[in-house]
Write a protein that holds these residues in place. Structure first.
Motif, PDB file in Angstrom:
ATOM      1  N   CYS A  74     -26.809 -11.191  47.339  1.00 40.12           N
ATOM      2  CA  CYS A  74     -26.334  -9.716  47.072  1.00 40.12           C
ATOM      3  C   CYS A  74     -25.182  -9.244  47.772  1.00 40.12           C
ATOM      4  O   CYS A  74     -24.447  -9.782  48.594  1.00 40.12           O
ATOM      5  CB  CYS A  74     -27.770  -8.947  48.075  1.00 40.12           C
ATOM      6  SG  CYS A  74     -27.528  -9.163  49.809  1.00 40.12           S
ATOM      7  N   GLY A  75     -24.830  -7.999  47.375  1.00 42.70           N
ATOM      8  CA  GLY A  75     -23.237  -7.429  47.651  1.00 42.70           C
ATOM      9  C   GLY A  75     -23.349  -7.082  49.085  1.00 42.70           C
ATOM     10  O   GLY A  75     -21.961  -7.144  49.631  1.00 42.70           O
ATOM     11  N   TRP A  76     -24.183  -6.851  49.819  1.00 44.59           N
ATOM     12  CA  TRP A  76     -23.858  -6.134  51.115  1.00 44.59           C
ATOM     13  C   TRP A  76     -23.807  -7.391  52.317  1.00 44.59           C
ATOM     14  O   TRP A  76     -23.785  -7.025  53.390  1.00 44.59           O
ATOM     15  CB  TRP A  76     -25.049  -5.166  51.511  1.00 44.59           C
ATOM     16  CG  TRP A  76     -26.576  -5.686  51.289  1.00 44.59           C
ATOM     17  CD1 TRP A  76     -27.078  -5.307  50.081  1.00 44.59           C
ATOM     18  CD2 TRP A  76     -27.077  -6.105  52.251  1.00 44.59           C
ATOM     19  NE1 TRP A  76     -28.361  -5.878  50.488  1.00 44.59           N
ATOM     20  CE2 TRP A  76     -28.619  -6.509  51.611  1.00 44.59           C
ATOM     21  CE3 TRP A  76     -27.074  -6.799  53.536  1.00 44.59           C
ATOM     22  CZ2 TRP A  76     -29.500  -7.059  52.038  1.00 44.59           C
ATOM     23  CZ3 TRP A  76     -28.053  -7.382  54.114  1.00 44.59           C
ATOM     24  CH2 TRP A  76     -29.323  -7.636  53.372  1.00 44.59           C
ATOM     25  N   TRP A  77     -24.456  -8.483  51.794  1.00 46.09           N
ATOM     26  CA  TRP A  77     -24.467  -9.698  52.750  1.00 46.09           C
ATOM     27  C   TRP A  77     -23.236 -10.186  53.330  1.00 46.09           C
ATOM     28  O   TRP A  77     -22.258 -10.464  52.303  1.00 46.09           O
ATOM     29  CB  TRP A  77     -25.230 -10.761  52.226  1.00 46.09           C
ATOM     30  CG  TRP A  77     -25.429 -12.041  53.213  1.00 46.09           C
ATOM     31  CD1 TRP A  77     -26.315 -11.902  54.371  1.00 46.09           C
ATOM     32  CD2 TRP A  77     -24.898 -13.167  53.302  1.00 46.09           C
ATOM     33  NE1 TRP A  77     -26.335 -13.213  54.983  1.00 46.09           N
ATOM     34  CE2 TRP A  77     -25.348 -14.058  54.272  1.00 46.09           C
ATOM     35  CE3 TRP A  77     -24.138 -13.871  52.481  1.00 46.09           C
ATOM     36  CZ2 TRP A  77     -25.046 -15.472  54.538  1.00 46.09           C
ATOM     37  CZ3 TRP A  77     -23.799 -15.185  52.506  1.00 46.09           C
ATOM     38  CH2 TRP A  77     -24.146 -15.968  53.745  1.00 46.09           C
ATOM     39  N   TYR A  95     -34.066  -3.841  51.715  1.00 43.39           N
ATOM     40  CA  TYR A  95     -32.875  -3.187  50.780  1.00 43.39           C
ATOM     41  C   TYR A  95     -32.725  -3.880  49.248  1.00 43.39           C
ATOM     42  O   TYR A  95     -32.308  -3.456  48.504  1.00 43.39           O
ATOM     43  CB  TYR A  95     -31.518  -3.304  51.291  1.00 43.39           C
ATOM     44  CG  TYR A  95     -31.396  -2.543  52.472  1.00 43.39           C
ATOM     45  CD1 TYR A  95     -31.527  -1.214  52.503  1.00 43.39           C
ATOM     46  CD2 TYR A  95     -31.021  -3.114  53.972  1.00 43.39           C
ATOM     47  CE1 TYR A  95     -31.525  -0.447  53.687  1.00 43.39           C
ATOM     48  CE2 TYR A  95     -30.839  -2.282  54.934  1.00 43.39           C
ATOM     49  CZ  TYR A  95     -31.124  -1.315  54.674  1.00 43.39           C
ATOM     50  OH  TYR A  95     -30.934  -0.372  55.868  1.00 43.39           O
ATOM     51  N   HIS A  97     -31.295  -6.018  46.662  1.00 42.15           N
ATOM     52  CA  HIS A  97     -29.949  -6.184  46.015  1.00 42.15           C
ATOM     53  C   HIS A  97     -28.881  -4.790  46.322  1.00 42.15           C
ATOM     54  O   HIS A  97     -27.722  -4.576  46.017  1.00 42.15           O
ATOM     55  CB  HIS A  97     -29.605  -6.613  44.615  1.00 42.15           C
ATOM     56  CG  HIS A  97     -30.045  -8.267  44.754  1.00 42.15           C
ATOM     57  ND1 HIS A  97     -29.076  -9.030  44.959  1.00 42.15           N
ATOM     58  CD2 HIS A  97     -30.945  -8.715  44.321  1.00 42.15           C
ATOM     59  CE1 HIS A  97     -29.768 -10.125  44.787  1.00 42.15           C
ATOM     60  NE2 HIS A  97     -30.861 -10.008  44.394  1.00 42.15           N
ATOM     61  N   HIS A  99     -27.290  -1.666  48.014  1.00 40.52           N
ATOM     62  CA  HIS A  99     -26.466  -1.651  49.209  1.00 40.52           C
ATOM     63  C   HIS A  99     -27.054  -0.641  50.059  1.00 40.52           C
ATOM     64  O   HIS A  99     -27.407   0.502  49.613  1.00 40.52           O
ATOM     65  CB  HIS A  99     -25.037  -1.346  48.986  1.00 40.52           C
ATOM     66  CG  HIS A  99     -23.925  -1.520  50.116  1.00 40.52           C
ATOM     67  ND1 HIS A  99     -24.023  -0.886  51.229  1.00 40.52           N
ATOM     68  CD2 HIS A  99     -23.259  -2.646  50.243  1.00 40.52           C
ATOM     69  CE1 HIS A  99     -23.178  -1.382  52.066  1.00 40.52           C
ATOM     70  NE2 HIS A  99     -22.615  -2.407  51.465  1.00 40.52           N
ATOM     71  N   LYS A 101     -25.564   1.570  51.952  1.00 37.97           N
ATOM     72  CA  LYS A 101     -24.877   2.868  51.649  1.00 37.97           C
ATOM     73  C   LYS A 101     -25.601   3.783  50.707  1.00 37.97           C
ATOM     74  O   LYS A 101     -25.094   4.934  50.473  1.00 37.97           O
ATOM     75  CB  LYS A 101     -23.472   2.418  51.509  1.00 37.97           C
ATOM     76  CG  LYS A 101     -22.776   1.906  52.841  1.00 37.97           C
ATOM     77  CD  LYS A 101     -21.479   1.748  52.513  1.00 37.97           C
ATOM     78  CE  LYS A 101     -20.670   1.134  53.538  1.00 37.97           C
ATOM     79  NZ  LYS A 101     -19.088   0.868  53.431  1.00 37.97           N
TER      80      LYS A 101
END
Length: 179
Positions: A74-77, A95, A97, A99, A101
């Motif tokens: 996942c992009g936020w990890w 959450y 995957h 983000h 934000k």
């Protein structure tokens, strides 16, 4: 007041058990076993065993709903030394995957607070596993309270995840309607 608290924890446990059973029956069995040992008042090790069961339940649940490989993708990890932490797994469960934000700041703050509290409870449960005479001599009501609080916090995190998914579905439906 004690009766109301008992009714609240009973309702929480019932709902949690249903969610766990729907995820994997093994998890519901772990909850049942942990609570069963807690009620064995003739066993001086009951708090340590219950704490172990609850801690392992949280670990097993997190591993089943947030496998390391998915969390790492996942992009936020951010990752600490390439390791997925307890906090990472719990956050991923909520959450996925998406983000953080992408959500309202107050919602993210609520989630982060709930996750931090659950991690703190897990750490406190870990402290119960050191079966020293000091640990075994701790106040019985405080020990019961810790077990109940950990269960309630676990249940709250699951409810936040359900709300998140509902909010996400609503947002996606709204985006699709606009398109």
């Amino acid at each position: 007041m004690a009766l109301a608290a008992a009714a609240r924890i009973f309702k929480t446990v019932k709902k949690l058990r249903e969610t766990l059973a729907a995820t994997d029956e093994h998890l519901a069995v772990m909850l049942d076993g942990s609570l069963s040992i807690l009620s064995a008042t003739d066993n001086p090790m009951r708090f340590a065993f219950c704490a172990l069961g609850l801690r392992e339940l949280l670990r097993e649940f997190s591993a089943s709903v947030a496998p390391d490989s998915e969390v790492k993708e996942c992009g936020w990890w951010k990752g600490e030394n390439g390791k997925v932490t307890r906090r990472d797994r719990i956050s991923f469960y909520i959450y996925s995957h998406v983000h953080p934000k992408a959500f309202a700041k107050n919602y993210v703050t609520e989630i982060e607070t709930a996750v931090a509290e659950l991690v703190q409870h897990i750490d406190e449960l870990s402290g119960c596993l050191h079966v020293t005479s000091e640990q075994m001599g701790k106040d019985e009501e405080a020990q019961k309270s810790l077990m109940n609080e950990a269960i309630q916090q676990f249940s709250q995190v699951i409810e936040l995840a359900k709300e998140h998914r509902s909010e996400l579905e609503d947002r996606l439906a709204s985006i699709l309607d606009e398109a």
